[in-house]
Design an enzyme around this catalytic site. Structure first.
Site, PDB file in Angstrom:
ATOM      1  N   GLY A  40       0.835  -1.208   0.000  1.00  0.00           N
ATOM      2  CA  GLY A  40       0.000   0.000   0.000  1.00  0.00           C
ATOM      3  C   GLY A  40       0.864   1.250   0.000  1.00  0.00           C
ATOM      4  N   GLY A 143       6.298  -2.539   3.096  1.00  0.00           N
ATOM      5  CA  GLY A 143       5.907  -2.988   4.430  1.00  0.00           C
ATOM      6  C   GLY A 143       6.314  -4.432   4.659  1.00  0.00           C
ATOM      7  N   THR A 166       5.003   2.301   6.184  1.00  0.00           N
ATOM      8  CA  THR A 166       3.585   2.045   6.417  1.00  0.00           C
ATOM      9  C   THR A 166       3.008   3.127   7.317  1.00  0.00           C
ATOM     10  OG1 THR A 166       1.919   0.633   7.442  1.00  0.00           O
ATOM     11  CG2 THR A 166       4.118   0.409   8.324  1.00  0.00           C
ATOM     12  N   ASP A 168       0.754   2.416   9.243  1.00  0.00           N
ATOM     13  CA  ASP A 168       0.318   1.675  10.437  1.00  0.00           C
ATOM     14  C   ASP A 168       1.348   1.728  11.579  1.00  0.00           C
ATOM     15  OD1 ASP A 168      -1.755   0.981   8.783  1.00  0.00           O
ATOM     16  OD2 ASP A 168      -0.971  -1.021   8.340  1.00  0.00           O
ATOM     17  N   ARG A 212      -4.621  -1.708  10.468  1.00  0.00           N
ATOM     18  CA  ARG A 212      -4.619  -3.184  10.509  1.00  0.00           C
ATOM     19  C   ARG A 212      -4.708  -3.670  11.959  1.00  0.00           C
ATOM     20  NH1 ARG A 212      -0.112  -6.095   7.131  1.00  0.00           N
ATOM     21  NH2 ARG A 212       1.162  -4.786   8.445  1.00  0.00           N
ATOM     22  N   GLU A 263      -9.475   0.260  13.044  1.00  0.00           N
ATOM     23  CA  GLU A 263     -10.240  -0.697  12.227  1.00  0.00           C
ATOM     24  C   GLU A 263     -10.099  -2.136  12.727  1.00  0.00           C
ATOM     25  OE1 GLU A 263      -8.755  -0.634   8.194  1.00  0.00           O
ATOM     26  OE2 GLU A 263      -6.724  -1.246   8.795  1.00  0.00           O
TER      27      GLU A 263
END
Ligand code: F6P
Length: 389
Positions: A40, A143, A166, A168, A212, A263
């Site tokens: 991503g 990632g 990332t 995240d 994630r 999420e």
């Protein structure tokens, strides 16, 4: 004083000579560096490409090429030269000038055969193409999916230096990934904006953010934006605890509440909310929708009117923050230096204030999740935030 003048003059001369060398295409080394971005996208990718390419060209006189769309371009032999001018002016751009793909596991690569998708190991083809490009080393910016594939590929003879990316912030071996700071700023801005509408309507406003299985974005935005409830995957929540907290706030005269939920958050004993299952993706499931589920649950259990909004891919778009640009530039520069000094099987990471090489074998299969006792969790609790547990 005289010495300082002489030092500056020699620096200027050095720059001029280098610039001239680049312009006439002079190469101090015969090495060729390939760069790809996989997985991503994330703000700061172009800053890494720019820094890695400029360092390779200016410091080492190396040739740089860019592989398109991550490992997909390696399999399909799609690449282009990345001379100095191609990486100039991209520092602040979001996305990646090279394109990316998160469906390119070389060892389980989706191919269309007879109208059906079949998965094949195309790693040999990737190695052949890499050799045919004449590249000596690959800088893989990605990632955990990209770096895992990179680690396997290098065992087949492709020297690789990794750069972790990332939003995240969940990659092991680095204190922070570039992209996280930008995502955090966007999420914090959203929390700020939700305050006024929540206040006007006396509602509970829920903000769902990506991440994630890691709660870094939700935790950071909850702390920075003053979220009342912060729900993260690492601390499974109890709905009753969340509702009791919201009622208590209302009874104390606070007529609105802000909830930031990751999420990947889930109730204790329950499961994550899956938006989609994907057969050919690096991840078998796509998360999403937990905020809307929580909205219904809260209205049912507390009677408090609620609304939910999900930031989704907005967190990944647009220009990187100054922090991410600097981090990305430092990582890109170090990756190029390592790549051109013969390193292989290492990733560049941030450790404290230093950029250090980290062995692929030390990061394999590990994730950097939020420790439930993390200082940020403790601080948020001290200022009254509820984690629903
Ligand atoms: O890993 C980055 C991330 O944005 C996650 O936070 C999110 O779950 C996922 O990627 C979404 O991926 P896609 O781009 O496939 O929708």
């Amino acid at each position: 004083m005289l010495y300082e003048h002489a030092r500056l003059a020699s620096l200027r001369l050095g720059c001029e000579i280098r610039r001239f060398a680049v312009e006439v295409g002079f190469r101090m080394t015969s090495k060729k560096v390939a760069i790809l971005t996989g997985g991503g996208d994330c703000p700061g990718l172009n800053a890494v490409i720019r820094a890695a390419a400029k360092t390779a060209i200016l410091e080492h006189g190396a040739e740089v090429i860019g592989i398109e769309d991550g490992f997909e371009g390696l399999v399909e032999n799609r690449w282009r030269p990345l001379p100095y001018l191609a990486v100039s002016g991209i520092l602040s751009q979001g996305g990646t000038i090279l394109g990316t793909s998160n469906r390119a596991n070389l060892f389980k690569y989706p191919l269309e055969e007879g109208g059906k998708t079949v998965f094949k190991d195309v790693s040999r083809k990737a190695v052949e193409n890499f050799k045919a490009m004449g590249a000596d080393v690959l800088i893989a910016i990605g990632g955990d999916g990209t770096l895992t594939v990179a680690d396997r590929l290098r065992k087949l003879g492709v020297p690789i230096v990794g750069v972790p990316k990332t939003i995240d912030n969940d990659l092991y071996g680095t204190d922070q990934t570039f992209g996280y700071d930008t995502a955090l700023s966007i999420a914090t801005d959203a929390v700020d904006r939700l305050h006024s509408t929540a206040d006007a309507h006396h509602r509970a406003m829920i903000l769902e953010v990506m991440g994630r299985n890691a709660g870094w974005i939700a935790l950071g935005a909850g702390l920075a934006g003053g979220g009342d409830v912060i729900l993260i995957p690492e601390l499974p929540y109890r709905l009753e605890a969340v509702c009791a907290y919201l009622r208590k706030r209302r009874d104390a005269g606070k007529r609105f509440s802000i909830i930031v939920i990751a999420e990947g958050a889930k109730p204790a004993g329950g499961d994550v909310v899956v938006r989609q299952r994907v057969a050919d993706g690096a991840e078998p499931i796509r998360l999403g929708g937990v905020g809307f589920k929580l909205q219904e649950d809260i209205e049912r259990c507390s009677g408090i009117e609620s609304r939910s909004v999900s930031l989704g891919h907005l967190l990944r778009g647009g220009t990187p923050t100054a922090f991410d640009r600097i981090l990305a530039t430092r990582l890109g520069r170090e990756a190029a230096r390592l790549a051109l000094s013969g390193s292989d099987g290492v990733m560049v990471g941030l450790r404290g204030s230093e950029i250090v090489p980290v062995d692929f074998k030390d990061i394999a299969g590990r994730q950097r999740l939020v420790n439930p006792d993390h200082h940020w969790v403790q601080v948020a609790r001290s200022v009254g935030a509820c984690f629903g547990n």
